[in-house]
Design an enzyme around this catalytic site. Structure first.
Site, PDB file in Angstrom:
ATOM      1  N   GLY A  78     111.084 -14.683   8.093  1.00 54.90           N
ATOM      2  CA  GLY A  78     112.500 -14.945   7.804  1.00 54.90           C
ATOM      3  C   GLY A  78     113.098 -15.809   8.895  1.00 54.90           C
ATOM      4  O   GLY A  78     112.383 -16.572   9.546  1.00 54.90           O
ATOM      5  N   LYS A 110     114.794  -6.502  12.778  1.00 53.81           N
ATOM      6  CA  LYS A 110     113.855  -5.548  13.372  1.00 53.81           C
ATOM      7  C   LYS A 110     114.496  -4.892  14.601  1.00 53.81           C
ATOM      8  O   LYS A 110     114.333  -3.699  14.825  1.00 53.81           O
ATOM      9  CB  LYS A 110     112.571  -6.281  13.761  1.00 53.81           C
ATOM     10  CG  LYS A 110     111.369  -5.369  13.727  1.00 53.81           C
ATOM     11  CD  LYS A 110     110.098  -6.105  14.098  1.00 53.81           C
ATOM     12  CE  LYS A 110     109.702  -7.106  13.050  1.00 53.81           C
ATOM     13  NZ  LYS A 110     108.614  -7.982  13.486  1.00 53.81           N
ATOM     14  N   THR A 124     113.298  -6.432   7.540  1.00 59.75           N
ATOM     15  CA  THR A 124     113.300  -6.775   6.118  1.00 59.75           C
ATOM     16  C   THR A 124     112.212  -7.813   5.844  1.00 59.75           C
ATOM     17  O   THR A 124     112.209  -8.891   6.448  1.00 59.75           O
ATOM     18  CB  THR A 124     114.658  -7.355   5.690  1.00 59.75           C
ATOM     19  OG1 THR A 124     114.944  -8.503   6.481  1.00 59.75           O
ATOM     20  CG2 THR A 124     115.766  -6.334   5.818  1.00 59.75           C
ATOM     21  N   ASN A 179     110.566 -10.672   3.896  1.00 64.00           N
ATOM     22  CA  ASN A 179     111.135 -11.732   3.047  1.00 64.00           C
ATOM     23  C   ASN A 179     110.125 -12.257   2.035  1.00 64.00           C
ATOM     24  O   ASN A 179     108.964 -12.472   2.366  1.00 64.00           O
ATOM     25  CB  ASN A 179     111.605 -12.897   3.920  1.00 64.00           C
ATOM     26  CG  ASN A 179     112.804 -12.524   4.770  1.00 64.00           C
ATOM     27  OD1 ASN A 179     112.796 -11.494   5.448  1.00 64.00           O
ATOM     28  ND2 ASN A 179     113.827 -13.338   4.748  1.00 64.00           N
ATOM     29  N   GLU A 229     115.211  -9.734   0.506  1.00 62.33           N
ATOM     30  CA  GLU A 229     114.676  -9.106   1.711  1.00 62.33           C
ATOM     31  C   GLU A 229     114.529  -7.610   1.467  1.00 62.33           C
ATOM     32  O   GLU A 229     115.499  -6.936   1.131  1.00 62.33           O
ATOM     33  CB  GLU A 229     115.625  -9.329   2.889  1.00 62.33           C
ATOM     34  CG  GLU A 229     115.917 -10.801   3.146  1.00 62.33           C
ATOM     35  CD  GLU A 229     116.660 -11.011   4.448  1.00 62.33           C
ATOM     36  OE1 GLU A 229     116.627 -10.114   5.317  1.00 62.33           O
ATOM     37  OE2 GLU A 229     117.289 -12.067   4.582  1.00 62.33           O
ATOM     38  N   HIS A 288     109.655   3.271   5.484  1.00 60.04           N
ATOM     39  CA  HIS A 288     108.407   3.798   6.044  1.00 60.04           C
ATOM     40  C   HIS A 288     108.220   3.144   7.412  1.00 60.04           C
ATOM     41  O   HIS A 288     108.639   2.005   7.612  1.00 60.04           O
ATOM     42  CB  HIS A 288     107.225   3.430   5.126  1.00 60.04           C
ATOM     43  CG  HIS A 288     105.901   3.890   5.653  1.00 60.04           C
ATOM     44  ND1 HIS A 288     105.522   5.213   5.646  1.00 60.04           N
ATOM     45  CD2 HIS A 288     104.874   3.196   6.231  1.00 60.04           C
ATOM     46  CE1 HIS A 288     104.313   5.320   6.175  1.00 60.04           C
ATOM     47  NE2 HIS A 288     103.895   4.112   6.538  1.00 60.04           N
ATOM     48  N   TYR A 291     103.153  -9.644   7.896  1.00 60.60           N
ATOM     49  CA  TYR A 291     103.337 -11.032   7.430  1.00 60.60           C
ATOM     50  C   TYR A 291     102.046 -11.496   6.760  1.00 60.60           C
ATOM     51  O   TYR A 291     100.948 -11.184   7.218  1.00 60.60           O
ATOM     52  CB  TYR A 291     103.632 -11.965   8.612  1.00 60.60           C
ATOM     53  CG  TYR A 291     104.996 -11.757   9.235  1.00 60.60           C
ATOM     54  CD1 TYR A 291     106.149 -12.122   8.556  1.00 60.60           C
ATOM     55  CD2 TYR A 291     105.119 -11.218  10.509  1.00 60.60           C
ATOM     56  CE1 TYR A 291     107.405 -11.944   9.126  1.00 60.60           C
ATOM     57  CE2 TYR A 291     106.370 -11.038  11.094  1.00 60.60           C
ATOM     58  CZ  TYR A 291     107.501 -11.402  10.393  1.00 60.60           C
ATOM     59  OH  TYR A 291     108.735 -11.226  10.962  1.00 60.60           O
ATOM     60  N   ARG A 293     125.252  -1.662  -4.431  1.00 61.20           N
ATOM     61  CA  ARG A 293     126.586  -2.218  -4.126  1.00 61.20           C
ATOM     62  C   ARG A 293     126.507  -3.734  -3.973  1.00 61.20           C
ATOM     63  O   ARG A 293     125.425  -4.276  -3.762  1.00 61.20           O
ATOM     64  CB  ARG A 293     127.146  -1.586  -2.843  1.00 61.20           C
ATOM     65  CG  ARG A 293     126.290  -1.883  -1.621  1.00 61.20           C
ATOM     66  CD  ARG A 293     126.922  -1.370  -0.338  1.00 61.20           C
ATOM     67  NE  ARG A 293     126.023  -1.517   0.792  1.00 61.20           N
ATOM     68  CZ  ARG A 293     125.953  -2.590   1.548  1.00 61.20           C
ATOM     69  NH1 ARG A 293     126.736  -3.619   1.309  1.00 61.20           N
ATOM     70  NH2 ARG A 293     125.108  -2.666   2.564  1.00 61.20           N
TER      71      ARG A 293
END
Ligand code: ADP
Ligand code: MG
Length: 215
Positions: free
Chosen positions: A65, A71, A77, A79, A129, A134, A141, A154
């Site tokens: 990303g 992180k 997240t 990507n 993302e 866990h 990657y 939301r």
């Protein structure tokens, strides 16, 4: 108002009271409806049709990303590349979704996903993302991430502080954890989309990432 011209002379007192009561009620109901409609944002309204496209299955290689430090916030997240994002149905708008995810042929985990506007493309393109709920020993990657989005939490929002953003994401995670226990969501764990993920490898990413709904 036309009613003012109506003569109420001779109308019994209790009927007048009833009329007054009904008009007051009508006024209150109208005010409440206006308030409710007013509090719905454009993105709420835009997102409703997205439910038609859920559950939505997709997979693709995890790419780097923009190092926005997720992180460091404790919420990495993973990507997806443009090829996956470009396959999103048009009615899946930006916002926070939840569902199931697996990395390579690993275990299935709960996830929350943010679909937002990609700053690299000057916010003209969506980005996807996924935060897998866990703790992994290391980064993944280049691995194939398979996900099914099952519900919407939301719309996207901006926050006044980093603390508020982290609190909101943690709320999303809690909501995802609870919602995914519903029987209709639990049964998606058994979907052959995830069992067939075990045959995928990064080398087949270009074909596997096009496997989406109707797999
Ligand atoms: P980037 O900007 O490259 O996406 P992030 O800070 O968002 O960097 O970290 C994402 C990377 O962290 C993922 O691509 C993956 O390799 C790794 N990672 C480790 N644990 C997780 C997790 N639980 N969920 C998502 N990604 C994780
Ligand atoms: Mg990221």
């Amino acid at each position: 108002m036309r009613l003012a011209a109506v003569s109420l002379a001779g109308v019994p007192g209790e009927v007048l009271q009833l009329l007054r009561f009904n008009f007051t009620n009508l006024e209150l109901t109208t005010q409440r409806l206006k308030r409710q409609l007013g509090s719905r944002t454009d993105s709420d309204i835009r997102t409703e049709p997205a439910m038609k496209s859920l559950p939505f299955f997709c997979r693709g290689e995890v790419i780097r990303g923009f190092g926005r430090g997720s992180k460091e916030l404790g919420i990495p997240t993973a990507n997806f590349p443009d090829s996956v994002v470009d396959n999103l149905p048009a009615d899946i708008s930006t916002g926070i979704y939840y569902g199931w995810a697996c990395v390579g042929n690993g275990d299935l985990h709960k996830m929350v996903m943010s679909i937002g506007w990609n700053p690299y493309y000057k916010n003209t393109k969506k980005s996807m993302e996924t935060h897998v709920i866990h703790t992994f020993k290391e980064d993944f990657y280049g691995e194939i991430l398979s996900v099914v989005m099952v519900g919407y939490i939301r719309p996207e929002r901006s926050y006044d502080s980093l603390e508020a953003l982290i609190a909101a994401i943690n709320n999303d995670i809690e909501e995802a954890k609870v919602n995914l226990e519903l029987p209709e969501h639990l049964k998606l764990r058994e979907d052959n989309f995830f069992t067939s993920a075990s045959t995928s490898s990064p080398a087949t990413a270009s074909t596997s990432q096009t496997i989406i709904n109707g797999h």
